[in-house]
Design an enzyme around this catalytic site. Structure first.
Site, PDB file in Angstrom:
ATOM      1  N   SER A  49      -0.635   3.245   4.449  1.00 13.45           N
ATOM      2  CA  SER A  49      -0.557   4.390   3.544  1.00 13.45           C
ATOM      3  C   SER A  49      -0.392   3.925   2.100  1.00 13.45           C
ATOM      4  O   SER A  49       0.090   2.814   1.844  1.00 13.45           O
ATOM      5  CB  SER A  49       0.662   5.236   3.959  1.00 13.45           C
ATOM      6  OG  SER A  49       0.880   6.296   3.054  1.00 13.45           O
ATOM      7  N   SER A 170      10.614  -0.895  -7.501  1.00 11.79           N
ATOM      8  CA  SER A 170      10.364   0.412  -8.118  1.00 11.79           C
ATOM      9  C   SER A 170      11.017   0.460  -9.490  1.00 11.79           C
ATOM     10  O   SER A 170      12.110  -0.101  -9.693  1.00 11.79           O
ATOM     11  CB  SER A 170      10.964   1.509  -7.238  1.00 11.79           C
ATOM     12  OG  SER A 170      11.067   2.712  -7.968  1.00 11.79           O
ATOM     13  N   TYR A 196      17.882   4.634  -2.606  1.00  8.56           N
ATOM     14  CA  TYR A 196      16.565   4.026  -2.873  1.00  8.56           C
ATOM     15  C   TYR A 196      16.648   3.107  -4.102  1.00  8.56           C
ATOM     16  O   TYR A 196      16.240   1.951  -4.061  1.00  8.56           O
ATOM     17  CB  TYR A 196      15.555   5.161  -3.105  1.00  8.56           C
ATOM     18  CG  TYR A 196      14.179   4.718  -3.501  1.00  8.56           C
ATOM     19  CD1 TYR A 196      13.247   4.345  -2.539  1.00  8.56           C
ATOM     20  CD2 TYR A 196      13.791   4.678  -4.844  1.00  8.56           C
ATOM     21  CE1 TYR A 196      11.965   3.935  -2.907  1.00  8.56           C
ATOM     22  CE2 TYR A 196      12.517   4.276  -5.219  1.00  8.56           C
ATOM     23  CZ  TYR A 196      11.601   3.911  -4.250  1.00  8.56           C
ATOM     24  OH  TYR A 196      10.336   3.511  -4.613  1.00  8.56           O
ATOM     25  N   LYS A 200      16.254  -0.933  -4.295  1.00 11.85           N
ATOM     26  CA  LYS A 200      15.115  -1.449  -5.064  1.00 11.85           C
ATOM     27  C   LYS A 200      15.609  -2.434  -6.130  1.00 11.85           C
ATOM     28  O   LYS A 200      14.952  -3.416  -6.432  1.00 11.85           O
ATOM     29  CB  LYS A 200      14.321  -0.293  -5.687  1.00 11.85           C
ATOM     30  CG  LYS A 200      13.514   0.494  -4.649  1.00 11.85           C
ATOM     31  CD  LYS A 200      12.339  -0.320  -4.181  1.00 11.85           C
ATOM     32  CE  LYS A 200      11.635   0.226  -2.976  1.00 11.85           C
ATOM     33  NZ  LYS A 200      10.504  -0.582  -2.531  1.00 11.85           N
ATOM     34  N   THR A 231       0.838   8.832  -4.101  1.00 10.16           N
ATOM     35  CA  THR A 231       0.743   8.369  -2.713  1.00 10.16           C
ATOM     36  C   THR A 231       1.367   9.417  -1.798  1.00 10.16           C
ATOM     37  O   THR A 231       2.165  10.241  -2.257  1.00 10.16           O
ATOM     38  CB  THR A 231       1.512   7.039  -2.525  1.00 10.16           C
ATOM     39  OG1 THR A 231       2.896   7.289  -2.804  1.00 10.16           O
ATOM     40  CG2 THR A 231       0.996   5.939  -3.429  1.00 10.16           C
TER      41      THR A 231
END
Ligand SMILES: NC(=O)c1ccc[n+]([C@@H]2O[C@H](COP(=O)([O-])OP(=O)(O)OC[C@H]3O[C@@H](n4cnc5c(N)ncnc54)[C@H](OP(=O)(O)O)[C@@H]3O)[C@@H](O)[C@H]2O)c1
Length: 323
Positions: A49, A170, A196, A200, A231
């Protein structure tokens, strides 16, 4: 760089978005991606993906043997088929691996018979809406972004000699300082965006530490951030951001560009332990108070070793094998 470009870059908005990519790509060396990867074997996690799919596709287009590490057999098979339809000669192999599971990673490596790995792209990632613990008892982002990639890299270290490892981090990590204890706190309310961003940030530091550790084997380790790309992951996890940004989001190929470039380009040969954005080394610290100290870096290393298990000390504090 002109003063105008510097201001646009500082704005973040006009740097991480599609206009930022279009501005930055004017400085790209032409032909950097015109590389034959024939005879090279490359591993891409989360290859079914978004950016991972683009990375697998880009490597296959250059003749590499691409090992697609995906957790879902159906989604993996569909992605493999789509790349094969575009590049009939592509050498693709699908491996079902859950990057958040230590057992799954160990079992994959035990059955992986290829002798040499030229490129390992740590791309698999997610932003969970609620706290989830894995079978190993780890919070999902800690397991997927940190402990899984650490274990996979260490288990493949021998095969990776002379190769390249790239972490897809990120820009969200800029908001956080490395804080190992906070990353492990599994109580109270859960903030998926914070989890997250923390993991990251930890990926960027881990890449620097691994770069140091693996230099004896001539393995380079870098991290990058893709800006903001359209995405399925972004659409699913950040629906409001998705709607507001609309066409300003980068294409997946633009988001994946720097990671692909780090994997194939001749001009990055030998460069290691750096953080990249749009094919340039950038500082991993944008905001005051986000720079970690040496002790915290050592804690991160010790934590990865302890949680991945079976390497050196089981102590939670820095061990002799730290970089
Ligand atoms: N798109 C952006 O703007 C952006 C910005 C900053 C950073 N990133 C980073 O870019 C990477 C790719 O994200 P994306 O935007 O392309 O999102 P995506 O479309 O959701 O792709 C993520 C991929 O990771 C896989 N994955 C997640 N957990 C996994 C696990 N435990 N084991 C194996 N595979 C797993 C997903 O598999 P399933 O399909 O099975 O879920 C999927 O293939 C992530 O690391 C993300 O943090 C993206």
């Amino acid at each position: 760089m002109t003063w105008w470009n510097r201001i646009l870059d500082k704005s973040i908005l006009f740097s991480f978005d599609r206009s930022g990519y279009q501005r930055h790509e004017r400085a790209f060396l032409s032909g950097s991606l015109d590389v034959s990867m024939e005879g090279r074997s490359c591993l891409v996690s989360g290859a079914n993906s978004g950016l991972g799919f683009e990375l697998a596709r880009g490597l296959a287009a250059r003749g590499a043997a691409v090992h697609m590490l995906c957790r879902n057999p159906q989604r993996g098979a569909q992605a493999k088929q789509a790349i094969q339809a575009e590049h009939s000669a592509a050498q693709l192999q699908l491996h079902i691996v859950d990057l958040s599971s230590l057992a799954s990673i160990r079992s994959f490596v035990a059955g992986f018979e290829i002798n040499r790995v030229d490129v390992l792209l740590h791309n698999a990632g997610l932003l969970p809406l609620r706290r989830e613990l894995t079978a190993d008892g780890l919070e999902l982002t800690v397991a997927t972004h940190l402990v899984g990639p650490f274990l996979l890299t260490r288990l493949l270290a021998e095969k990776l000699a002379g190769g390249r490892v790239v972490f897809v981090s990120s820009g969200g990590m800029y908001a956080k300082r490395l804080d190992v204890e906070a990353m492990l706190r599994n109580e109270g309310s859960y903030d998926g965006v914070a989890a997250y961003a923390m993991t990251k940030r930890a990926q960027v530091v881990l890449a620097e530490l691994l770069a140091e550790q693996l230099k004896q084997r001539n393995i380079t380790v870098n991290s990058m951030h893709p800006g903001w790309a359209a995405t399925p992951g972004v659409e699913r996890s950040l629906p409001r951001f998705w709607t507001v940004m609309g066409k300003r989001l980068r294409t997946p190929a633009q988001g994946a560009d720097t990671a692909l470039w780090l994997a194939v380009a001749a001009e990055v040969e030998g460069l290691s332990g750096r953080f990249w954005f749009d094919r340039e080394v950038v500082s991993p610290y944008l905001f005051p108070g986000t720079r970690e100290d040496e002790l915290e870096r050592r804690r991160l290393w010790a934590l990865c070793e302890r949680l991945a298990g079976g390497f050196t000390s089981a102590a939670s504090e820095p061990s002799d094998s730290e970089p």
